[in-house]
Design an enzyme around this catalytic site. Structure first.
Site, PDB file in Angstrom:
ATOM      1  N   ASP A 193     -27.699   4.844   8.443  1.00 36.66           N
ATOM      2  CA  ASP A 193     -27.352   6.105   7.762  1.00 36.66           C
ATOM      3  C   ASP A 193     -28.179   7.325   8.178  1.00 36.66           C
ATOM      4  O   ASP A 193     -28.651   8.078   7.309  1.00 36.66           O
ATOM      5  CB  ASP A 193     -27.443   5.922   6.240  1.00 36.66           C
ATOM      6  CG  ASP A 193     -26.540   4.806   5.717  1.00 36.66           C
ATOM      7  OD1 ASP A 193     -25.819   4.193   6.519  1.00 36.66           O
ATOM      8  OD2 ASP A 193     -26.560   4.539   4.500  1.00 36.66           O
ATOM      9  N   ASP A 220     -22.714   5.868   6.036  1.00 36.35           N
ATOM     10  CA  ASP A 220     -22.238   5.980   4.654  1.00 36.35           C
ATOM     11  C   ASP A 220     -20.997   6.881   4.705  1.00 36.35           C
ATOM     12  O   ASP A 220     -21.047   7.985   5.272  1.00 36.35           O
ATOM     13  CB  ASP A 220     -23.367   6.635   3.829  1.00 36.35           C
ATOM     14  CG  ASP A 220     -23.414   6.164   2.386  1.00 36.35           C
ATOM     15  OD1 ASP A 220     -23.110   4.985   2.116  1.00 36.35           O
ATOM     16  OD2 ASP A 220     -23.781   6.992   1.518  1.00 36.35           O
ATOM     17  N   HIS A 247     -17.984   7.924   2.241  1.00 35.16           N
ATOM     18  CA  HIS A 247     -17.337   7.862   0.923  1.00 35.16           C
ATOM     19  C   HIS A 247     -16.094   8.743   0.818  1.00 35.16           C
ATOM     20  O   HIS A 247     -16.098   9.882   1.314  1.00 35.16           O
ATOM     21  CB  HIS A 247     -18.311   8.349  -0.159  1.00 35.16           C
ATOM     22  CG  HIS A 247     -19.563   7.546  -0.294  1.00 35.16           C
ATOM     23  ND1 HIS A 247     -19.564   6.192  -0.510  1.00 35.16           N
ATOM     24  CD2 HIS A 247     -20.882   7.927  -0.273  1.00 35.16           C
ATOM     25  CE1 HIS A 247     -20.823   5.770  -0.628  1.00 35.16           C
ATOM     26  NE2 HIS A 247     -21.638   6.796  -0.460  1.00 35.16           N
ATOM     27  N   HIS A 284     -15.387   8.993  -5.041  1.00 33.81           N
ATOM     28  CA  HIS A 284     -16.193   7.765  -5.104  1.00 33.81           C
ATOM     29  C   HIS A 284     -16.932   7.609  -6.440  1.00 33.81           C
ATOM     30  O   HIS A 284     -17.449   8.579  -6.994  1.00 33.81           O
ATOM     31  CB  HIS A 284     -17.214   7.742  -3.956  1.00 33.81           C
ATOM     32  CG  HIS A 284     -17.806   6.397  -3.725  1.00 33.81           C
ATOM     33  ND1 HIS A 284     -19.072   6.064  -4.127  1.00 33.81           N
ATOM     34  CD2 HIS A 284     -17.267   5.280  -3.187  1.00 33.81           C
ATOM     35  CE1 HIS A 284     -19.306   4.798  -3.816  1.00 33.81           C
ATOM     36  NE2 HIS A 284     -18.222   4.307  -3.243  1.00 33.81           N
ATOM     37  N   HIS A 309     -22.161  13.056  -1.545  1.00 34.23           N
ATOM     38  CA  HIS A 309     -22.827  12.975  -0.238  1.00 34.23           C
ATOM     39  C   HIS A 309     -21.975  12.138   0.709  1.00 34.23           C
ATOM     40  O   HIS A 309     -21.202  11.282   0.272  1.00 34.23           O
ATOM     41  CB  HIS A 309     -24.221  12.338  -0.382  1.00 34.23           C
ATOM     42  CG  HIS A 309     -24.156  10.902  -0.825  1.00 34.23           C
ATOM     43  ND1 HIS A 309     -24.009  10.534  -2.133  1.00 34.23           N
ATOM     44  CD2 HIS A 309     -24.163   9.743  -0.112  1.00 34.23           C
ATOM     45  CE1 HIS A 309     -23.933   9.215  -2.227  1.00 34.23           C
ATOM     46  NE2 HIS A 309     -24.025   8.703  -1.008  1.00 34.23           N
ATOM     47  N   LYS A 315     -19.477   2.143   5.562  1.00 31.02           N
ATOM     48  CA  LYS A 315     -19.642   1.477   4.266  1.00 31.02           C
ATOM     49  C   LYS A 315     -19.478   2.485   3.146  1.00 31.02           C
ATOM     50  O   LYS A 315     -19.612   3.695   3.371  1.00 31.02           O
ATOM     51  CB  LYS A 315     -21.012   0.800   4.191  1.00 31.02           C
ATOM     52  CG  LYS A 315     -22.176   1.771   4.327  1.00 31.02           C
ATOM     53  CD  LYS A 315     -23.471   1.027   4.486  1.00 31.02           C
ATOM     54  CE  LYS A 315     -24.649   1.953   4.451  1.00 31.02           C
ATOM     55  NZ  LYS A 315     -24.791   2.758   3.225  1.00 31.02           N
ATOM     56  N   CYS A 342     -30.769   2.046   1.305  1.00 33.61           N
ATOM     57  CA  CYS A 342     -29.849   1.366   2.221  1.00 33.61           C
ATOM     58  C   CYS A 342     -30.560   0.526   3.286  1.00 33.61           C
ATOM     59  O   CYS A 342     -30.073  -0.538   3.666  1.00 33.61           O
ATOM     60  CB  CYS A 342     -28.884   2.366   2.830  1.00 33.61           C
ATOM     61  SG  CYS A 342     -27.727   2.988   1.574  1.00 33.61           S
TER      62      CYS A 342
HETATM   63  C1  VGL Z   1     -27.922   5.901   0.415  1.00 31.05           C
HETATM   64  C2  VGL Z   1     -27.888   6.514  -1.807  1.00 31.05           C
HETATM   65  C3  VGL Z   1     -26.513   6.585  -1.779  1.00 31.05           C
HETATM   66  C4  VGL Z   1     -28.736   5.525   1.616  1.00 31.05           C
HETATM   67  C5  VGL Z   1     -26.546   5.954   0.449  1.00 31.05           C
HETATM   68  O1  VGL Z   1     -28.235   5.623   2.753  1.00 31.05           O
HETATM   69  O2  VGL Z   1     -29.911   5.120   1.440  1.00 31.05           O
HETATM   70  N1  VGL Z   1     -28.583   6.164  -0.715  1.00 31.05           N
HETATM   71  N2  VGL Z   1     -25.852   6.291  -0.642  1.00 31.05           N
HETATM   72 ZN    ZN Z   2     -23.804   6.736  -0.505  1.00 30.35          ZN
END
Ligand code: VGL
Ligand code: ZN
Length: 201
Positions: free
Chosen positions: A8, A46, A48, A52, A81, A106, A151
């Site tokens: 990510d 990430d 979404h 979401h 995000h 994901k 993550c």
């Molecule tokens: C993440 C919070 C929500 C991450 C992703 O990549 O750590 N944290 N979505």
């Molecule tokens: Zn996320």
């Protein structure tokens, strides 16, 4: 066979993004400098939909960073995000992606969050990365990215359970909550995960 999995490394987790990780962008030059040391480089993203379940904006009576229960598990409500096809979901512009052979997305199912690059938070749906890495011959898996305490952490736990010999590259990762991450790092060490800095690669 050594594989690097970059978690990510996206604009919304960088300073100025929607869910910024302190000094998140410091990982970019470190990652660029080490990719050539691996047989295989892959990444997670990430990704979404705007509706979401993890977005506070989709829960009228809740605030960002509140917690709710989803499928019996606590879920933090985040600022919007990494919405699909937005600049925030894109990888940092200075990141060299030329050697990346695959990107695993994901968090695409609006009903459940997915911190790990392997499974969603309910361990219901797999991304397929475990089978992919095994078929490619990966034995040693090196992980880095954002956020170290979310993550990256959950990806390492799943990777250990999948049978990979795991190493966290600490200076190529940054945590949302650095203090909390110190405790998680001990948990990882107790699972046999090596914690290194990139100069020892
Ligand atoms: C993440 C919070 C929500 C991450 C992703 O990549 O750590 N944290 N979505
Ligand atoms: Zn996320």
């Amino acid at each position: 066979m050594k594989t690097l999995l970059i978690i990510d490394a996206q604009n919304d987790f960088m300073p100025g993004g929607a869910l910024p990780v302190p000094n998140g962008d410091a990982i970019v030059p470190v990652i660029n400098a080490i990719q050539h040391k691996f047989d295989l480089v892959v990444a997670s993203q990430d990704w979404h939909p705007s509706n979401h379940v993890s977005f506070a904006s989709n829960h009228p009576n809740k605030a960002e960073f509140d917690e709710i229960e989803i499928f019996g598990k606590l879920q933090t409500l985040w600022p919007d995000h990494c919405v699909q096809n937005t600049q925030g979901a894109a990888f940092h512009k200075d990141l060299n992606t030329s050697r990346w052979e695959a990107i695993f997305r994901k968090g695409t199912d609006k009903t459940i969050d997915s911190y790990s690059a392997f499974y969603d938070n309910g361990q219901i749906k797999a991304t397929g990365i475990k089978g992919y890495l095994k078929e490619k011959g990966t034995t040693q898996l090196y992980l880095c990215g954002l956020a170290a305490d979310i993550c990256v952490y959950y990806s390492i736990v799943d990777a250990v359970n999948a049978g990979f010999e795991c190493t966290l590259i600490q200076d190529a990762s940054k945590a949302l909550d650095a203090k909390h991450f110190l405790n998680l790092a001990t948990t990882l060490e107790n699972k046999g995960v090596a914690l290194i800095t990139s100069d020892t690669l």
